[in-house]
Design an enzyme around this catalytic site. Sequence first.
Site, PDB file in Angstrom:
ATOM      1  CE  LYS A 205      -1.618  19.487  91.434  1.00  0.00           C
ATOM      2  NZ  LYS A 205      -2.224  19.493  90.643  1.00  0.00           N
ATOM      3  CD  GLU A 211       6.431   6.757  95.973  1.00  0.00           C
ATOM      4  OE1 GLU A 211       6.210   6.338  95.347  1.00  0.00           O
ATOM      5  OE2 GLU A 211       5.116   7.273  96.461  1.00  0.00           O
ATOM      6  N   GLY A 265       2.649  18.203  87.729  1.00  0.00           N
ATOM      7  CA  GLY A 265       3.765  17.726  89.681  1.00  0.00           C
ATOM      8  C   GLY A 265       4.940  18.487  88.787  1.00  0.00           C
ATOM      9  NE  ARG A 266       5.054  16.341  83.010  1.00  0.00           N
ATOM     10  CZ  ARG A 266       4.362  15.227  82.698  1.00  0.00           C
ATOM     11  NH1 ARG A 266       4.170  14.819  84.187  1.00  0.00           N
ATOM     12  NH2 ARG A 266       3.369  15.469  82.151  1.00  0.00           N
ATOM     13  CD  GLU A 351       5.725  12.573  85.522  1.00  0.00           C
ATOM     14  OE1 GLU A 351       6.155  11.628  86.557  1.00  0.00           O
ATOM     15  OE2 GLU A 351       5.549  13.856  85.996  1.00  0.00           O
ATOM     16  CG  HIS A 382      37.787  12.818  82.038  1.00  0.00           C
ATOM     17  ND1 HIS A 382      39.125  12.596  81.940  1.00  0.00           N
ATOM     18  CD2 HIS A 382      37.131  13.846  82.628  1.00  0.00           C
ATOM     19  CE1 HIS A 382      39.315  12.760  82.171  1.00  0.00           C
ATOM     20  NE2 HIS A 382      39.033  14.336  82.292  1.00  0.00           N
ATOM     21  CE  LYS A 510       2.229   7.562  92.306  1.00  0.00           C
ATOM     22  NZ  LYS A 510       1.624   8.755  92.068  1.00  0.00           N
TER      23      LYS A 510
END
Length: 545
Positions: A205, A211, A265-266, A351, A382, A510
């Site tokens: 954005k 990153e 964002g999510r 979050e 398993h 950050k």
Amino acid sequence: MTPLNIAEWQSLDRHYSDIKYLSMREQFALDSGRFERFSIRSGDLLLDYSKNRITQETIDKLIALADAVNIQEWIERMFSGDQINHTEGRAVLHTALRNRSNTPVMVDGQDVMPQVNAVLDKMAAFCEQVHSGKWLGFSNKKITDIVNIGIGGSDLGPAMICDALEPYGIDGIQAHFVSNVDGTDLSTTLEKLNPETTLFVVASKTFTTQETITNAQSARNWFLKAGTQADVAKHFVAVSTNAKEVAKFGIDTANMFEIWDWVGGRYSLWSAIGLPIALYVGMDNFLRLLDGGHEMDKHFRTKPLAENIPLIMGMLGIWYINFFNAQTHAIVPYDHSLARFPSHMQQLDMESNGKFINRQGARISYKTGPVIWGTPGTNGQHAYFQLIHQGTQLIPVDFVLPVNSHYPECDHQSILLANGLAQSEALMKGKTAEEVREELVKEGYEGKALDALLPHKVFPGNRPSNVLLFPKLTPEMLGQLVALYEHKVFVQGVIWNINSFDQWGVELGKQLAKAILPDLQSNAEISVHDSSTTELIRLIRTLRQ
């Protein structure tokens, strides 16, 4: 305001004391109509919540609590564009992105739907160019690979959707996702690709996310070994609002797709962040995904609370987290295409509701968001199901079960479904000492050998689970499932009196990383850190030599 002081919460607390030892196995034996009473349908989607430690009184009291905090008013406030994300002064309108009814949605007196539709039209036009071969790389070759570079919500959601909708993928197009700043992620992706036929979607954005921009710059360096700076515009597009930085990178701002500050964002896969989805499965199937999300929105907004799937799932979570002291929640899809579904739900839930401050800025004294985890069945059986069945922690489970497979040539679906249903039944019923004794006697055990083995084979049962059952994992159904969990998380945030739509906790790491980076990149005197961090920086410097 604390929910602990609400009369309905206190009534639930007393109710919990009365029924905390209630046996689900006994409840099923006494009530042949339990499934019908505790199941809800929304179109082709069924929620069976009968295997929970509840009675009708429990559900009535949970609904009364939701009513007491004005849940329907909060739902309307979200859909209407109120600034319910108060710490950032923003509306919360991921629902507008999939508003297929196209009814006006107002933010600050302006209908946002024309903007939403304009971006969808722009996405459609761009996808058509790529798919038809009108958009070519610098050497006039057709695009064959899409690489999405993002992180968090700009990666997890689109990556999960592309995996889930692989049967709908367009021939000749592959989708790849790079998020980790660890160079391994980008390098192992690029080594399989041809720069002449690769298109990068840089999703940020602000176009400043460390990153993402680091990975994008490295991808551009890789590309420039084959093409020129002038060619970058043919191989890189952006989802951003920062036109200046996008242009500086070398991307034509005509190929920048807009996203708004009222999209978290999510919750952003429904926006232009979903461009890699549309490029991979086609714009028609992306719109079908939006259709499914919109169907769940209508269900959530209009259904009575007792018939409302996200509301019931949210309140059951409150029941276990705040009264039974459950700390985690497992989501187990019995569909390998949904392998990334738990990871996306992990970000969505943790979050959103990982908060210890209420809306008024006061410290809270009750539990909020659980740890969300899971993997596809039957692999989980398993691995970690031992803990769910016989461990000391209560772990509610959601079983996500499609009835039909996209791959009927591998006739495994009955086995898969049998396992999913069996796990849900086993968690509820368990196995008593008497049943184990009878089995061991039949197997020839007796005396001390029988007594020694018996306690190890007892299952306490009474472990809660939900089953979400549907005919097939189509784009519409996937849209319904994602929207369902979004609304479930919102319901819980309202009950806990927290803001589910900010994420200030993400920022601290950050900030500290930016302070540490210069110390790692030089041999100058190390800036002020705690003694552990300082010594680790020194050790890293030494090991690098």
